[in-house]
Structures are given as C-alpha cells and as structure tokens.
Scaffold this active site. Structure first.
Site, PDB file in Angstrom:
ATOM      1  N   ARG A  50      11.962  -6.629   4.710  1.00 37.14           N
ATOM      2  CA  ARG A  50      11.743  -5.208   4.473  1.00 37.14           C
ATOM      3  C   ARG A  50      12.706  -4.349   5.298  1.00 37.14           C
ATOM      4  O   ARG A  50      12.985  -4.648   6.452  1.00 37.14           O
ATOM      5  CB  ARG A  50      10.288  -4.877   4.853  1.00 37.14           C
ATOM      6  CG  ARG A  50       9.887  -3.465   4.578  1.00 37.14           C
ATOM      7  CD  ARG A  50       8.396  -3.360   4.472  1.00 37.14           C
ATOM      8  NE  ARG A  50       7.734  -3.224   5.767  1.00 37.14           N
ATOM      9  CZ  ARG A  50       6.457  -2.891   5.888  1.00 37.14           C
ATOM     10  NH1 ARG A  50       5.704  -2.689   4.820  1.00 37.14           N
ATOM     11  NH2 ARG A  50       5.914  -2.790   7.077  1.00 37.14           N
TER      12      ARG A  50
ATOM     13  N   ARG B  58       0.471  -8.847  14.073  1.00 37.07           N
ATOM     14  CA  ARG B  58      -0.121  -7.811  13.217  1.00 37.07           C
ATOM     15  C   ARG B  58      -1.072  -8.435  12.194  1.00 37.07           C
ATOM     16  O   ARG B  58      -2.118  -7.879  11.891  1.00 37.07           O
ATOM     17  CB  ARG B  58       0.984  -7.020  12.507  1.00 37.07           C
ATOM     18  CG  ARG B  58       1.775  -6.138  13.465  1.00 37.07           C
ATOM     19  CD  ARG B  58       3.039  -5.621  12.827  1.00 37.07           C
ATOM     20  NE  ARG B  58       2.785  -4.610  11.819  1.00 37.07           N
ATOM     21  CZ  ARG B  58       3.629  -4.327  10.825  1.00 37.07           C
ATOM     22  NH1 ARG B  58       4.757  -4.996  10.697  1.00 37.07           N
ATOM     23  NH2 ARG B  58       3.333  -3.385   9.965  1.00 37.07           N
TER      24      ARG B  58
ATOM     25  N   ARG C 178      12.338  -2.502  11.025  1.00 33.44           N
ATOM     26  CA  ARG C 178      11.388  -2.043  12.044  1.00 33.44           C
ATOM     27  C   ARG C 178      11.158  -3.096  13.114  1.00 33.44           C
ATOM     28  O   ARG C 178      11.070  -4.284  12.802  1.00 33.44           O
ATOM     29  CB  ARG C 178      10.052  -1.707  11.371  1.00 33.44           C
ATOM     30  CG  ARG C 178      10.010  -0.315  10.793  1.00 33.44           C
ATOM     31  CD  ARG C 178       8.823  -0.080   9.895  1.00 33.44           C
ATOM     32  NE  ARG C 178       7.554  -0.602  10.391  1.00 33.44           N
ATOM     33  CZ  ARG C 178       6.406  -0.480   9.719  1.00 33.44           C
ATOM     34  NH1 ARG C 178       6.382   0.152   8.555  1.00 33.44           N
ATOM     35  NH2 ARG C 178       5.296  -0.971  10.197  1.00 33.44           N
TER      36      ARG C 178
ATOM     37  N   LYS D 143       0.824  -1.215   0.000  1.00 31.34           N
ATOM     38  CA  LYS D 143       0.000   0.000   0.000  1.00 31.34           C
ATOM     39  C   LYS D 143       0.856   1.263   0.000  1.00 31.34           C
ATOM     40  O   LYS D 143       0.610   2.206  -0.731  1.00 31.34           O
ATOM     41  CB  LYS D 143      -0.928   0.055   1.234  1.00 31.34           C
ATOM     42  CG  LYS D 143      -1.825  -1.129   1.419  1.00 31.34           C
ATOM     43  CD  LYS D 143      -2.774  -0.952   2.601  1.00 31.34           C
ATOM     44  CE  LYS D 143      -2.131  -0.725   3.944  1.00 31.34           C
ATOM     45  NZ  LYS D 143      -1.321  -1.847   4.463  1.00 31.34           N
TER      46      LYS D 143
HETATM   47  P1  AMP Z   1       1.728   0.534   9.505  1.00 28.34           P
HETATM   48  O1  AMP Z   1       2.951   1.304   9.170  1.00 28.34           O
HETATM   49  O2  AMP Z   1       0.493   1.051   8.814  1.00 28.34           O
HETATM   50  O3  AMP Z   1       1.894  -0.958   9.344  1.00 28.34           O
HETATM   51  O4  AMP Z   1       1.449   0.787  11.065  1.00 28.34           O
HETATM   52  C1  AMP Z   1       2.394   0.418  12.055  1.00 28.34           C
HETATM   53  C2  AMP Z   1       1.715   0.368  13.401  1.00 28.34           C
HETATM   54  O5  AMP Z   1       1.174   1.655  13.734  1.00 28.34           O
HETATM   55  C3  AMP Z   1       0.531  -0.579  13.499  1.00 28.34           C
HETATM   56  O6  AMP Z   1       0.926  -1.937  13.746  1.00 28.34           O
HETATM   57  C4  AMP Z   1      -0.233   0.015  14.680  1.00 28.34           C
HETATM   58  O7  AMP Z   1       0.408  -0.284  15.907  1.00 28.34           O
HETATM   59  C5  AMP Z   1      -0.066   1.516  14.444  1.00 28.34           C
HETATM   60  N1  AMP Z   1      -1.149   2.056  13.592  1.00 28.34           N
HETATM   61  C6  AMP Z   1      -1.029   2.584  12.342  1.00 28.34           C
HETATM   62  N2  AMP Z   1      -2.212   2.996  11.881  1.00 28.34           N
HETATM   63  C7  AMP Z   1      -3.119   2.722  12.853  1.00 28.34           C
HETATM   64  C8  AMP Z   1      -4.524   2.879  12.969  1.00 28.34           C
HETATM   65  N3  AMP Z   1      -5.257   3.408  11.982  1.00 28.34           N
HETATM   66  N4  AMP Z   1      -5.116   2.489  14.116  1.00 28.34           N
HETATM   67  C9  AMP Z   1      -4.405   1.963  15.146  1.00 28.34           C
HETATM   68  N5  AMP Z   1      -3.078   1.761  15.097  1.00 28.34           N
HETATM   69  C10 AMP Z   1      -2.432   2.138  13.955  1.00 28.34           C
END
Ligand code: AMP
Length: 219
Positions: A127, A171, A160, A13
């Site tokens: 990654r 996740r 990360r 994405k």
């Molecule tokens: P991402 O980079 O989108 O994979 O997000 C990394 C982490 O940020 C996720 O595993 C959540 O802990 C937190 N996070 C990101 N977006 C959200 C959201 N919309 N709601 C809750 N937690 C979020």
C-alpha cells in the site's frame, strides 16, 4: 444515515468510505486520517498520538473520543456520516453511543469487512498513501500513473511507517484482541452486516450498494 465500517487495517474500509461519501455526501470520518493530519501539522494531539501510531498501538481513548465528538458536532454531519477506524474497542463504542444518544441520534448500520490475514499482509505491504489527500494506491493492484506520485493531487506517495511488516503484525494482533469483539457487540444490537472484503473494490462496492438499498427500504 450513520454508518460504521468495521474491519482490520487493509480491508478496504477507507476506499469504500471515500466512494460512498462522494456518492451520498456523508462525510468520511477516519480517525487514522485525522491523527495523521494532526501529526503533519505538529498539533498537540499529533504530538500525543505519534509514538502510539508508529508502534502500531492504539492512541488513548480520550484523544480519539474528543476528536470524533468535535467532528460530529459540525453542520456537515447533520444528515449522516461514515465512521472508519472508530470505534476500535468497547469503551469507544460506549462513548459513541453516549455522544449520539445525547444528540437524539443513533447508529444506522455497522458493516463488517470480512477478510483473512494473508490478503491483509499483501495489501498493507504494497500500500502507498498520498501525503496530501490520503488517496490509497497499491504497487501491483492499483499503481499510480507516475511512480510514487498521487494521480489526484500530485503530492508524494508514502509507505506509511505503520504499514511496515513488523508493525503490521502488531496492528493485526490489536485488531483481533480489541476491535474484533465489536462485531459481537453490534450483532447483539441487530446492527451488524458482513461483506466479503476479499473481492475487488468494484465488487465490494456493489455489495455495499445492495446492503444500503435494503437498509433504506426497511426505513
Ligand atoms: P488507521 O488509518 O485507521 O489504520 O489508523 C492508523 C493508526 O491510528 C492506528 O494504528 C492507531 O494507532 C491510530 N488510531 C486510529 N483510529 C484509532 C482509534 N479509534 N483508537 C485508537 N487509535 C486509533
């Protein structure tokens, strides 16, 4: 146009949102990037979010809803934006509808990045993310020119903490429980379209261009 990119972590994405953002000028709003920036500068939001992110859990809805509400009020979002990683559950989707409705706006299209778990595990475990500009690399599929250094800004690449194997599983579990039901939610609203995210980034971006061209011709 207001676009939502829906899909599990590692489905591509962010890569596609960055490309579309550069092409159309729609800001790329990634709640994950916003939260990581908040953590790196040590803000109150960052302190609140850190333990959730490290464990692979969702950050409380109120935190991310406020971040998005503030961000979409800025001038550069006036002609559209791409949401990546938000909404992540039904409560956030309702909050988004309410904040857009109160501004006389609505979601244009929700794109579901369809991909299976073995692909995701391979992608996420290899990654690497730039600590400066968030550009993504993969140690096999798209390595940087210099090991562990970003080609674009020269900052260090990081693996990360939430891309480590034990957190990846958590996740993905949360994705299927909390986020996947959003596909049904937006399908009922007639806004959902799926793309095959197992393909190469170039092929996925071609699918997206076709989808958006169709969307625009319908307007
Ligand atoms: P991402 O980079 O989108 O994979 O997000 C990394 C982490 O940020 C996720 O595993 C959540 O802990 C937190 N996070 C990101 N977006 C959200 C959201 N919309 N709601 C809750 N937690 C979020």
């Amino acid at each position: 146009m207001i676009l939502i990119f829906l899909g599990p972590p590692g489905s591509g994405k962010g890569t596609q949102a960055k490309r579309l953002s550069a092409e159309h000028g729609w800001p790329h709003l990634s709640t994950g990037d916003m939260l990581r920036t908040a953590i790196s500068i040590g803000s109150r939001v960052g302190l609140e979010a850190k333990s959730f992110i490290d464990q692979g859990a969702l950050v409380p809805d109120s935190v991310v809803i406020n971040l998005i509400a503030e961000r979409i009020s800025t001038m550069d979002c006036a002609h559209g934006f791409i949401l990546d990683g938000f909404p992540r559950n039904i409560a956030q989707a309702h909050a988004l509808d309410a904040m857009l409705g109160s501004r006389g706006r609505s979601i244009g299209r929700v794109v579901l990045f369809e991909i299976t778990e073995p692909f995701l595990i391979k992608r996420l475990s290899g990654r690497r993310t730039c600590s400066g500009c968030n550009t993504m690399y993969h140690i096999e599929a798209s390595p940087p020119k210099r090991e562990e250094v970003c080609d674009l800004c020269g900052k260090a690449l990081i693996h990360r903490s939430d891309d480590q194997p034990e957190v990846i599983h958590k996740r993905l579990e949360i994705y299927s429980k909390e986020t996947e039901p959003l596909a049904g939610f937006y399908r009922i609203e007639g806004k959902l379209q799926s793309i095959d995210a197992t393909l190469s980034p170039l092929e996925v971006s071609q699918q997206l261009s076709i989808l958006l061209a169709e969307e625009r011709s319908e307007l």
